[in-house]
Write a protein that holds these residues in place. Structure first.
Motif, PDB file in Angstrom:
ATOM      1  N   GLN A  64       0.856  -1.180   0.000  1.00 16.25           N
ATOM      2  CA  GLN A  64       0.000   0.000   0.000  1.00 16.25           C
ATOM      3  C   GLN A  64       0.893   1.232   0.000  1.00 16.25           C
ATOM      4  N   ARG A  65       0.645   2.148  -0.948  1.00 11.58           N
ATOM      5  CA  ARG A  65       1.570   3.258  -1.180  1.00 11.58           C
ATOM      6  C   ARG A  65       0.934   4.599  -0.850  1.00 11.58           C
ATOM      7  N   THR A  66       1.793   5.557  -0.514  1.00 13.71           N
ATOM      8  CA  THR A  66       1.313   6.904  -0.221  1.00 13.71           C
ATOM      9  C   THR A  66       0.917   7.612  -1.516  1.00 13.71           C
ATOM     10  N   GLN A  67       0.213   8.732  -1.348  1.00 13.20           N
ATOM     11  CA  GLN A  67      -0.272   9.495  -2.498  1.00 13.20           C
ATOM     12  C   GLN A  67       0.603  10.703  -2.809  1.00 13.20           C
ATOM     13  N   VAL A  68       1.651  10.914  -2.042  1.00 15.67           N
ATOM     14  CA  VAL A  68       2.591  12.015  -2.280  1.00 15.67           C
ATOM     15  C   VAL A  68       3.993  11.435  -2.360  1.00 15.67           C
ATOM     16  N   GLY A  69       4.722  11.789  -3.410  1.00 13.88           N
ATOM     17  CA  GLY A  69       6.082  11.296  -3.585  1.00 13.88           C
ATOM     18  C   GLY A  69       6.951  12.340  -4.257  1.00 13.88           C
ATOM     19  N   THR A  70       8.121  11.902  -4.689  1.00 11.41           N
ATOM     20  CA  THR A  70       9.095  12.796  -5.320  1.00 11.41           C
ATOM     21  C   THR A  70       9.679  12.121  -6.551  1.00 11.41           C
ATOM     22  N   LEU A  71       9.807  12.870  -7.619  1.00 10.19           N
ATOM     23  CA  LEU A  71      10.478  12.344  -8.801  1.00 10.19           C
ATOM     24  C   LEU A  71      11.974  12.192  -8.517  1.00 10.19           C
ATOM     25  N   ALA A  72      12.543  11.083  -8.978  1.00 13.81           N
ATOM     26  CA  ALA A  72      13.964  10.819  -8.830  1.00 13.81           C
ATOM     27  C   ALA A  72      14.618  10.866 -10.211  1.00 13.81           C
ATOM     28  N   ARG A  73      15.650  11.677 -10.352  1.00  9.99           N
ATOM     29  CA  ARG A  73      16.378  11.765 -11.624  1.00  9.99           C
ATOM     30  C   ARG A  73      17.643  10.929 -11.523  1.00  9.99           C
ATOM     31  N   VAL A  74      17.833  10.007 -12.481  1.00  9.60           N
ATOM     32  CA  VAL A  74      19.016   9.149 -12.499  1.00  9.60           C
ATOM     33  C   VAL A  74      20.226   9.971 -12.933  1.00  9.60           C
ATOM     34  N   VAL A  75      21.246  10.001 -12.084  1.00 14.36           N
ATOM     35  CA  VAL A  75      22.477  10.725 -12.414  1.00 14.36           C
ATOM     36  C   VAL A  75      23.646   9.777 -12.663  1.00 14.36           C
ATOM     37  N   GLN A  76      23.475   8.512 -12.256  1.00 13.10           N
ATOM     38  CA  GLN A  76      24.522   7.518 -12.502  1.00 13.10           C
ATOM     39  C   GLN A  76      23.871   6.143 -12.508  1.00 13.10           C
ATOM     40  N   ALA A  77      24.234   5.309 -13.472  1.00 12.23           N
ATOM     41  CA  ALA A  77      23.659   3.967 -13.554  1.00 12.23           C
ATOM     42  C   ALA A  77      24.693   3.004 -14.131  1.00 12.23           C
ATOM     43  N   GLU A  78      24.819   1.855 -13.481  1.00 16.59           N
ATOM     44  CA  GLU A  78      25.744   0.822 -13.952  1.00 16.59           C
ATOM     45  C   GLU A  78      25.047  -0.530 -13.896  1.00 16.59           C
ATOM     46  N   GLU A  79      24.994  -1.206 -15.033  1.00 10.47           N
ATOM     47  CA  GLU A  79      24.442  -2.553 -15.066  1.00 10.47           C
ATOM     48  C   GLU A  79      25.540  -3.541 -14.716  1.00 10.47           C
ATOM     49  N   LEU A  80      25.281  -4.372 -13.711  1.00 11.58           N
ATOM     50  CA  LEU A  80      26.266  -5.341 -13.257  1.00 11.58           C
ATOM     51  C   LEU A  80      26.211  -6.600 -14.118  1.00 11.58           C
ATOM     52  N   ALA A  81      27.203  -7.443 -13.947  1.00 13.12           N
ATOM     53  CA  ALA A  81      27.338  -8.615 -14.820  1.00 13.12           C
ATOM     54  C   ALA A  81      26.142  -9.558 -14.724  1.00 13.12           C
ATOM     55  N   ASP A  82      25.499  -9.619 -13.562  1.00 16.56           N
ATOM     56  CA  ASP A  82      24.370 -10.535 -13.379  1.00 16.56           C
ATOM     57  C   ASP A  82      23.022  -9.882 -13.687  1.00 16.56           C
ATOM     58  N   GLY A  83      23.035  -8.657 -14.233  1.00 13.33           N
ATOM     59  CA  GLY A  83      21.794  -8.000 -14.612  1.00 13.33           C
ATOM     60  C   GLY A  83      21.244  -7.030 -13.590  1.00 13.33           C
ATOM     61  N   ARG A  84      21.806  -7.037 -12.378  1.00 13.55           N
ATOM     62  CA  ARG A  84      21.386  -6.052 -11.389  1.00 13.55           C
ATOM     63  C   ARG A  84      21.901  -4.659 -11.792  1.00 13.55           C
ATOM     64  N   TRP A  85      21.311  -3.635 -11.171  1.00 11.94           N
ATOM     65  CA  TRP A  85      21.726  -2.261 -11.467  1.00 11.94           C
ATOM     66  C   TRP A  85      22.160  -1.558 -10.181  1.00 11.94           C
ATOM     67  N   ALA A  86      23.224  -0.782 -10.291  1.00 11.33           N
ATOM     68  CA  ALA A  86      23.623   0.154  -9.232  1.00 11.33           C
ATOM     69  C   ALA A  86      23.292   1.547  -9.756  1.00 11.33           C
ATOM     70  N   VAL A  87      22.357   2.212  -9.090  1.00 12.13           N
ATOM     71  CA  VAL A  87      21.823   3.478  -9.598  1.00 12.13           C
ATOM     72  C   VAL A  87      21.949   4.550  -8.518  1.00 12.13           C
ATOM     73  N   VAL A  88      22.310   5.749  -8.937  1.00  8.65           N
ATOM     74  CA  VAL A  88      22.306   6.903  -8.042  1.00  8.65           C
ATOM     75  C   VAL A  88      21.314   7.911  -8.599  1.00  8.65           C
ATOM     76  N   THR A  89      20.401   8.373  -7.747  1.00  2.45           N
ATOM     77  CA  THR A  89      19.390   9.333  -8.176  1.00  2.45           C
ATOM     78  C   THR A  89      19.412  10.554  -7.262  1.00  2.45           C
ATOM     79  N   VAL A  90      18.789  11.626  -7.752  1.00  2.91           N
ATOM     80  CA  VAL A  90      18.607  12.840  -6.957  1.00  2.91           C
ATOM     81  C   VAL A  90      17.140  13.242  -7.050  1.00  2.91           C
ATOM     82  N   GLY A  91      16.523  13.553  -5.918  1.00  5.45           N
ATOM     83  CA  GLY A  91      15.132  13.995  -5.923  1.00  5.45           C
ATOM     84  C   GLY A  91      14.986  15.311  -6.666  1.00  5.45           C
ATOM     85  N   SER A  92      13.958  15.414  -7.508  1.00  3.13           N
ATOM     86  CA  SER A  92      13.770  16.646  -8.273  1.00  3.13           C
ATOM     87  C   SER A  92      12.502  17.371  -7.823  1.00  3.13           C
TER      88      SER A  92
END
Length: 210
Positions: A64-92
């Motif tokens: 169950q999710r809240t009705q107020v949130g924040t957009l996240a802008r991806v500033v760095q993303a790396e796909e790892l060898a097994d398909g996982r992602w390491a992502v850094v975002t900043v709230g906009s």
């Protein structure tokens, strides 16, 4: 009164944390549907929504999710060898959910951007008072053994600074969501002041000992 802007359906990453505008949020993405979300976002405008999960789990759906949130802008993303992602975002920008859509292939929602209302004429003075209390709260929390890191410098801008203090204040996740959902800095400063008073009382009692 601040105006709102409706947007097309937006990918959503519900989490057990609250994201505030300008704050950094690193993510380790392993669930398959969110791997797909990251790829689609990187092929698009590099933004997705972050809303707090009030009940349930962020893994597997059924939350169950809240009705107020924040957009996240991806500033760095790396796909790892097994398909996982390491992502850094900043709230906009902050948003309100108009309607949650079907979760296939991942959570999405119809949203409207929701900028803060303008601060009132007495906001700068109140902001200075709350900022002093915020710094005292972090200093005493550190003295009591809580790792709060270095006491940050807050912005001169009342709206931005109220968001920064809300993100960093030693209060519960539920209270952080209340702070995010305040209509503007005036209401946010009032609530933050009350929460800091409660937190200071607890910390001072702990430091005083039995």
């Amino acid at each position: 009164m601040a105006t709102v802007e409706s947007m097309a359906p937006t990918p959503q990453f519900p989490l057990g944390t609250v994201l505030f505008p300008t704050m950094v949020l690193p993510l380790h993405v392993f669930e398959m549907r969110y791997r797909a979300l990251v790829k689609d976002v990187l092929d698009g405008d590099n933004e997705f929504g972050v809303a707090l999960i009030e009940r349930g789990s962020e893994v597997g759906g059924g939350d169950q999710r809240t009705q107020v949130g924040t957009l996240a802008r991806v500033v760095q993303a790396e796909e790892l060898a097994d398909g996982r992602w390491a992502v850094v975002t900043v709230g906009s920008e902050r948003f309100r959910v108009q309607e949650w859509l079907d979760d296939a292939p991942y959570p999405r929602a119809e949203i409207e951007l929701w900028p803060d209302e303008a601060p009132g004429p007495d906001a700068p003075g109140r902001y200075a008072d709350v900022t002093a209390k915020f710094k005292r709260c972090l200093a005493l929390a550190s003295e009591s053994g809580v790792d709060v890191g270095p006491v940050p410098e807050t912005a001169d801008d009342v709206t931005l600074g109220s968001m920064q203090m809300s993100a960093l204040a030693p209060v519960t996740t539920h209270d952080k969501q209340r702070l995010l959902a305040a209509p503007g800095p005036d209401e946010r400063l009032t609530l933050l002041n009350e929460l800091l008073d409660d937190t200071l009382s607890l910390i001072e009692a702990r430091l005083a000992g039995p």
